[in-house]
Write an enzyme that holds these catalytic residues in place. Structure first.
Site, PDB file in Angstrom:
ATOM      1  N   TYR A 114     -14.231 -12.440   1.403  1.00 11.86           N
ATOM      2  CA  TYR A 114     -13.014 -11.742   1.327  1.00 11.86           C
ATOM      3  C   TYR A 114     -12.813 -11.650   2.921  1.00 11.86           C
ATOM      4  O   TYR A 114     -11.792 -12.013   3.257  1.00 11.86           O
ATOM      5  CB  TYR A 114     -12.687 -10.445   0.640  1.00 11.86           C
ATOM      6  CG  TYR A 114     -11.516  -9.542   1.177  1.00 11.86           C
ATOM      7  CD1 TYR A 114     -10.220  -9.826   0.539  1.00 11.86           C
ATOM      8  CD2 TYR A 114     -11.884  -8.541   1.676  1.00 11.86           C
ATOM      9  CE1 TYR A 114      -9.214  -9.273   0.933  1.00 11.86           C
ATOM     10  CE2 TYR A 114     -10.549  -7.838   2.205  1.00 11.86           C
ATOM     11  CZ  TYR A 114      -9.298  -8.137   1.536  1.00 11.86           C
ATOM     12  OH  TYR A 114      -8.287  -7.570   1.946  1.00 11.86           O
ATOM     13  N   TRP A 160      -8.577   0.553   3.093  1.00 13.30           N
ATOM     14  CA  TRP A 160      -8.592   1.446   2.061  1.00 13.30           C
ATOM     15  C   TRP A 160      -7.103   1.815   1.433  1.00 13.30           C
ATOM     16  O   TRP A 160      -6.696   2.827   1.413  1.00 13.30           O
ATOM     17  CB  TRP A 160      -9.366   2.764   2.235  1.00 13.30           C
ATOM     18  CG  TRP A 160     -10.774   2.553   2.659  1.00 13.30           C
ATOM     19  CD1 TRP A 160     -11.273   1.453   3.184  1.00 13.30           C
ATOM     20  CD2 TRP A 160     -11.599   3.846   2.995  1.00 13.30           C
ATOM     21  NE1 TRP A 160     -12.671   1.803   3.468  1.00 13.30           N
ATOM     22  CE2 TRP A 160     -12.737   3.276   3.283  1.00 13.30           C
ATOM     23  CE3 TRP A 160     -11.500   5.057   2.853  1.00 13.30           C
ATOM     24  CZ2 TRP A 160     -13.842   3.973   3.708  1.00 13.30           C
ATOM     25  CZ3 TRP A 160     -12.738   5.805   3.116  1.00 13.30           C
ATOM     26  CH2 TRP A 160     -13.983   5.319   3.843  1.00 13.30           C
TER      27      TRP A 160
HETATM   28  N1  LIG Z   1      -6.246  -3.225  -1.104  1.00 19.45           N
HETATM   29  C1  LIG Z   1      -6.887  -2.715   0.131  1.00 19.45           C
HETATM   30  O1  LIG Z   1      -7.530  -1.989  -0.121  1.00 19.45           O
HETATM   31  C2  LIG Z   1      -6.562  -3.538   1.129  1.00 19.45           C
HETATM   32  C3  LIG Z   1      -7.317  -2.927   2.371  1.00 19.45           C
HETATM   33  C4  LIG Z   1      -7.011  -3.646   3.550  1.00 19.45           C
HETATM   34  C5  LIG Z   1      -6.206  -4.830   3.845  1.00 19.45           C
HETATM   35  N2  LIG Z   1      -5.584  -4.901   2.766  1.00 19.45           N
HETATM   36  C6  LIG Z   1      -4.609  -6.346   2.741  1.00 19.45           C
HETATM   37  O2  LIG Z   1      -3.312  -5.669   2.451  1.00 19.45           O
HETATM   38  C7  LIG Z   1      -2.160  -6.624   1.923  1.00 19.45           C
HETATM   39  C8  LIG Z   1      -1.667  -6.238   0.581  1.00 19.45           C
HETATM   40  O3  LIG Z   1      -2.854  -5.684  -0.197  1.00 19.45           O
HETATM   41  P1  LIG Z   1      -2.258  -4.900  -1.554  1.00 19.45           P
HETATM   42  O4  LIG Z   1      -3.446  -3.953  -1.920  1.00 19.45           O
HETATM   43  O5  LIG Z   1      -1.016  -4.614  -1.720  1.00 19.45           O
HETATM   44  O6  LIG Z   1      -2.768  -6.165  -2.681  1.00 19.45           O
HETATM   45  P2  LIG Z   1      -2.311  -6.341  -4.072  1.00 19.45           P
HETATM   46  O7  LIG Z   1      -1.790  -5.123  -4.733  1.00 19.45           O
HETATM   47  O8  LIG Z   1      -3.578  -6.858  -4.500  1.00 19.45           O
HETATM   48  O9  LIG Z   1      -1.207  -7.514  -4.280  1.00 19.45           O
HETATM   49  C9  LIG Z   1      -1.350  -8.897  -4.127  1.00 19.45           C
HETATM   50  C10 LIG Z   1      -0.148  -9.391  -4.293  1.00 19.45           C
HETATM   51  O10 LIG Z   1      -0.175 -10.900  -4.197  1.00 19.45           O
HETATM   52  C11 LIG Z   1       0.266 -11.582  -5.363  1.00 19.45           C
HETATM   53  N3  LIG Z   1      -0.561 -12.967  -5.428  1.00 19.45           N
HETATM   54  C12 LIG Z   1      -1.723 -13.015  -5.538  1.00 19.45           C
HETATM   55  N4  LIG Z   1      -2.023 -14.232  -5.906  1.00 19.45           N
HETATM   56  C13 LIG Z   1      -0.884 -14.918  -6.157  1.00 19.45           C
HETATM   57  C14 LIG Z   1      -0.494 -16.217  -6.546  1.00 19.45           C
HETATM   58  N5  LIG Z   1      -1.189 -17.149  -6.648  1.00 19.45           N
HETATM   59  N6  LIG Z   1       0.747 -16.581  -6.566  1.00 19.45           N
HETATM   60  C15 LIG Z   1       1.995 -15.601  -6.198  1.00 19.45           C
HETATM   61  N7  LIG Z   1       1.371 -14.259  -5.973  1.00 19.45           N
HETATM   62  C16 LIG Z   1       0.144 -14.027  -5.927  1.00 19.45           C
HETATM   63  C17 LIG Z   1      -0.189 -10.827  -6.650  1.00 19.45           C
HETATM   64  O11 LIG Z   1       0.819 -10.846  -7.325  1.00 19.45           O
HETATM   65  P3  LIG Z   1       0.344 -10.520  -8.764  1.00 19.45           P
HETATM   66  O12 LIG Z   1       0.789  -9.071  -9.061  1.00 19.45           O
HETATM   67  O13 LIG Z   1       1.152 -11.453  -9.955  1.00 19.45           O
HETATM   68  O14 LIG Z   1      -1.010 -10.606  -9.191  1.00 19.45           O
HETATM   69  C18 LIG Z   1       0.298  -9.324  -5.566  1.00 19.45           C
HETATM   70  O15 LIG Z   1       1.894  -9.154  -5.649  1.00 19.45           O
HETATM   71  C19 LIG Z   1      -3.357  -7.872   1.850  1.00 19.45           C
HETATM   72  O16 LIG Z   1      -3.194  -8.778   2.866  1.00 19.45           O
HETATM   73  C20 LIG Z   1      -4.563  -7.254   1.795  1.00 19.45           C
HETATM   74  O17 LIG Z   1      -5.531  -8.306   2.268  1.00 19.45           O
HETATM   75  C21 LIG Z   1      -5.746  -4.495   1.358  1.00 19.45           C
END
Ligand SMILES: NC(=O)c1ccc[n+]([C@@H]2O[C@H](COP(=O)([O-])OP(=O)(O)OC[C@H]3O[C@@H](n4cnc5c(N)ncnc54)[C@H](OP(=O)(O)O)[C@@H]3O)[C@@H](O)[C@H]2O)c1
Length: 282
Positions: A124, A149
């Site tokens: 990742y 986080w």
């Molecule tokens: N979560 C954390 O703790 C964390 C930490 C540091 C950085 N980040 C970064 O922050 C950003 C947002 O994270 P988040 O937690 O909001 O992510 P999330 O809740 O997992 O949401 C991911 C999004 O991507 C969409 N997606 C995934 N595969 C797809 C596909 N094939 N086609 C269309 N849509 C797709 C998902 O759609 P579905 O709902 O349909 O699956 C969802 O809308 C990301 O860049 C992540 O790397 C997150």
């Protein structure tokens, strides 16, 4: 301004959808309207919609599953941002993208700055770093926000897991040697909106609340604020093995962002109070 928002069903995407609404017209396809694993579909969508700004909150965020699904993680986290950046550069528009402290090696106890050396521990983290570098090398105007986080009143996250477990457990073992800052998706969206409106310089920025804690400290605060009397036992990461290695040191310095926006970021504790009350009152 026509804003293309990707990932609107995710934690950050959901908050962006409403926070960016006053700034223009938002087009926000979900996965049934646009499969982001399909580069031709993405190219066709961009051509058809001609956005003035792209906000990419979509990602492959299943950190452990990514160890076995490297191709999918790379497509979403590296190839997609590269394609969006190429489009942004060719059309002279700005790309907003989100990344992670998992790009850093996670050792020591120093606070990472935007210029610290990267060395991800997981598939990742490696895929997120490749996405960041592709954007930086593209020549496109961009804002990359590295956060950590992430949690919110919606989606799957640590805060909601703790509240669920607290309903029928009296004691829980929680990792106490990973240190970072829990970041609400809403804060990420609000800061993104400010950054767009104040037109901060293109570049990479850390975006987390101020202060630091461990998952154990975060959990204790969640239990206290929500009125649960769960006994939280501190454990080491080594006692809770996972397929993907986690950084122990997720401390990131936010001086660059605070300087660009001329603000002080709020504490993680005050942000937890807001997010918790939003969740508990909804
Ligand atoms: N979560 C954390 O703790 C964390 C930490 C540091 C950085 N980040 C970064 O922050 C950003 C947002 O994270 P988040 O937690 O909001 O992510 P999330 O809740 O997992 O949401 C991911 C999004 O991507 C969409 N997606 C995934 N595969 C797809 C596909 N094939 N086609 C269309 N849509 C797709 C998902 O759609 P579905 O709902 O349909 O699956 C969802 O809308 C990301 O860049 C992540 O790397 C997150």
């Amino acid at each position: 301004m026509n804003i293309l928002l990707l990932g609107k069903t995710g934690q950050v995407g959901f908050e962006l959808h409403r926070t960016l609404a006053p700034l223009g017209t938002i087009t926000a396809p979900d996965r049934t309207e646009l499969d982001l694993m399909n580069p031709q579909a993405v190219a066709d969508y961009l051509e058809a919609h001609q956005p003035d700004l792209i906000a990419n909150a979509a990602a492959y965020t299943a950190v452990d599953a990514a160890e076995e699904h490297q191709a999918e993680a790379n497509q979403l986290n590296a190839a997609l941002p590269e394609q969006l950046a190429r489009y942004a550069e060719a059309n002279t528009i700005r790309l907003i993208h989100y990344s992670s402290d998992y790009v850093y090696p996670g050792n020591g106890d120093e606070t990472w700055t935007e210029s610290s050396p990267t060395d991800p521990l997981s598939v990742y983290g490696t895929s997120k770093l490749a996405g960041d570098q592709a954007i930086q090398n593209s020549g496109a105007e961009h804002l990359i926000f590295r956060t950590s986080w992430v949690y919110s009143a919606r989606g799957n996250n640590f805060m909601k897991t703790m509240l669920r477990l607290a309903r029928d457990k009296t004691e829980l073992n929680i990792v106490a040697d990973q240190i970072g800052a829990p970041t609400p998706a809403r804060l990420i969206a609000q800061i993104t909106s400010m950054a767009i409106q104040t037109n901060i310089p293109s570049g990479l920025y850390h975006l987390v609340p101020s202060g630091e804690t461990s998952w154990h400290g975060f959990a204790q605060k969640i239990f206290r604020l929500s009125g649960h009397s769960v006994k939280a036992n501190p454990i080491q990461t080594s006692a809770y093995p996972t397929p993907a290695k986690r950084p122990l040191n997720s401390r990131v310095n936010t001086a660059k962002l605070e300087g660009a926006l001329n603000i002080q970021l709020p504490t993680w504790q005050s942000q937890l109070e807001l997010t918790l009350s939003e969740y508990l009152n909804k």
